[in-house]
Design a protein around this motif. Structure first.
Motif, short mmCIF file in Angstrom:
data_model
loop_
_atom_site.label_atom_id
_atom_site.label_comp_id
_atom_site.label_asym_id
_atom_site.label_seq_id
_atom_site.Cartn_x
_atom_site.Cartn_y
_atom_site.Cartn_z
N THR A 19 0.72 -1.07 0.11
CA THR A 19 -0.01 0.06 -0.04
C THR A 19 0.88 1.32 -0.01
O THR A 19 1.89 1.30 0.75
N ALA A 20 0.54 2.21 -1.04
CA ALA A 20 1.61 3.35 -1.02
C ALA A 20 0.68 4.68 -1.16
O ALA A 20 -0.46 4.53 -1.51
N PHE A 21 1.33 5.76 -1.03
CA PHE A 21 0.91 7.10 -1.27
C PHE A 21 -0.50 7.22 -0.19
O PHE A 21 -1.45 7.61 -0.89
N GLY A 22 -0.20 7.18 0.79
CA GLY A 22 -1.08 7.41 1.89
C GLY A 22 -2.63 6.43 1.48
O GLY A 22 -3.80 7.00 1.90
N GLY A 23 -2.22 5.22 0.95
CA GLY A 23 -3.48 4.43 0.83
C GLY A 23 -4.19 4.63 -0.73
O GLY A 23 -5.12 4.34 -1.16
N THR A 24 -3.59 5.54 -1.51
CA THR A 24 -3.99 5.83 -2.81
C THR A 24 -4.16 4.66 -3.72
O THR A 24 -5.08 4.46 -4.65
N SER A 26 -3.19 0.32 -3.82
CA SER A 26 -2.97 -0.88 -2.87
C SER A 26 -2.81 -1.94 -4.14
O SER A 26 -3.60 -2.01 -4.76
N VAL A 27 -1.64 -3.12 -4.07
CA VAL A 27 -1.64 -4.00 -4.76
C VAL A 27 -1.47 -5.32 -3.89
O VAL A 27 -0.58 -5.59 -3.11
N ALA A 28 -2.19 -6.34 -4.17
CA ALA A 28 -2.49 -7.51 -3.43
C ALA A 28 -2.04 -8.75 -4.28
O ALA A 28 -2.54 -9.06 -5.27
N ILE A 29 -1.10 -9.17 -3.75
CA ILE A 29 -0.18 -10.19 -4.67
C ILE A 29 -0.35 -11.52 -3.87
O ILE A 29 0.02 -11.81 -2.82
N PRO A 30 -1.19 -12.62 -4.50
CA PRO A 30 -1.38 -13.74 -3.89
C PRO A 30 -0.17 -14.83 -3.63
O PRO A 30 0.70 -14.70 -4.63
N PRO A 31 -0.40 -15.68 -3.05
CA PRO A 31 0.85 -16.82 -2.82
C PRO A 31 1.07 -17.17 -4.36
O PRO A 31 -0.09 -17.63 -4.93
N THR A 74 -4.56 -8.00 -7.41
CA THR A 74 -5.55 -7.19 -7.33
C THR A 74 -5.03 -5.74 -7.03
O THR A 74 -4.01 -5.51 -6.08
N VAL A 75 -5.32 -4.75 -8.05
CA VAL A 75 -4.90 -3.53 -7.91
C VAL A 75 -6.07 -2.61 -7.37
O VAL A 75 -7.32 -2.81 -8.03
N THR A 76 -5.95 -1.84 -6.25
CA THR A 76 -7.16 -1.11 -5.81
C THR A 76 -6.57 0.25 -5.87
O THR A 76 -5.56 0.61 -5.04
N LEU A 77 -7.33 1.37 -6.54
CA LEU A 77 -7.20 2.73 -6.52
C LEU A 77 -8.33 3.59 -5.77
O LEU A 77 -9.33 3.23 -6.09
N ARG A 78 -7.79 4.59 -4.94
CA ARG A 78 -8.77 5.31 -4.10
C ARG A 78 -9.01 6.40 -5.09
O ARG A 78 -8.01 7.32 -5.48
#
Length: 156
Positions: A19-24, A26-31, A74-78
């Motif tokens: 998670t970077a830039f104050g939560g702007t 987030s990248v969730a990389i699975p096993p 999963t890429v999450t953008l705020r």
């Protein structure tokens, strides 16, 4: 002089979430998505390739364009609802990745209103951003009834 801020971290075969830039972003990389410990950089892209529907300030470079993941990440953008243009509807937002010549919609899109985020999955690094569909005003576009040059004849 432009300053380029790089965030991110090392992610191994066990996976993890960056998670970077104050939560702007987030990248969730699975096993299993990465075979070994790999540096994953998250960089705010201040000059992304043009797209009329690109939400200003939402473009980020995830890893490098040549990075591939063995499983979807999963890429999450705020986004900031109060900063949206009047024509933007979060219900129509998608996360897109810049391909060779166009912005390609990513699968698995999800919208959350609280917190205001848009997510999607990808198996490749590169530039991602929130894109809103372009909405045309047919009353001023030269189109009548949605089809240029077509007028009702009563025989439709």
């Amino acid at each position: 002089m432009a300053l380029r801020v790089i965030d991110g971290g090392m992610v191994g075969a066990a996976g993890g979430t960056l998670t970077a830039f104050g939560g702007t972003i987030s990248v969730a990389i699975p096993p299993g998505a990465l075979p070994t410990a790999t540096p994953i950089a998250l960089v705010r892209n201040l000059a992304p390739p043009a797209h009329a529907g690109l939400l200003a300030g939402s473009a980020f470079d995830v890893a490098t364009p040549t990075t591939t993941f063995a499983a979807p990440v999963t890429v999450t953008l705020r986004y900031v609802p109060t900063a949206l243009p009047a024509s933007a509807s979060p219900l129509r937002f998608t996360v897109r990745r810049r391909g060779a010549t166009s912005w390609d919609a990513l699968p698995g899109g999800q919208l959350r209103l609280t917190p205001p985020t848009v997510s999607a999955t990808t198996t490749a690094g590169g530039t991602v951003a929130i894109v809103s569909p372009i909405v045309f005003d047919v009353s001023t576009s030269g189109f009548e009834n949605g089809v240029q040059g077509w007028t009702p004849s009563g025989n439709e």
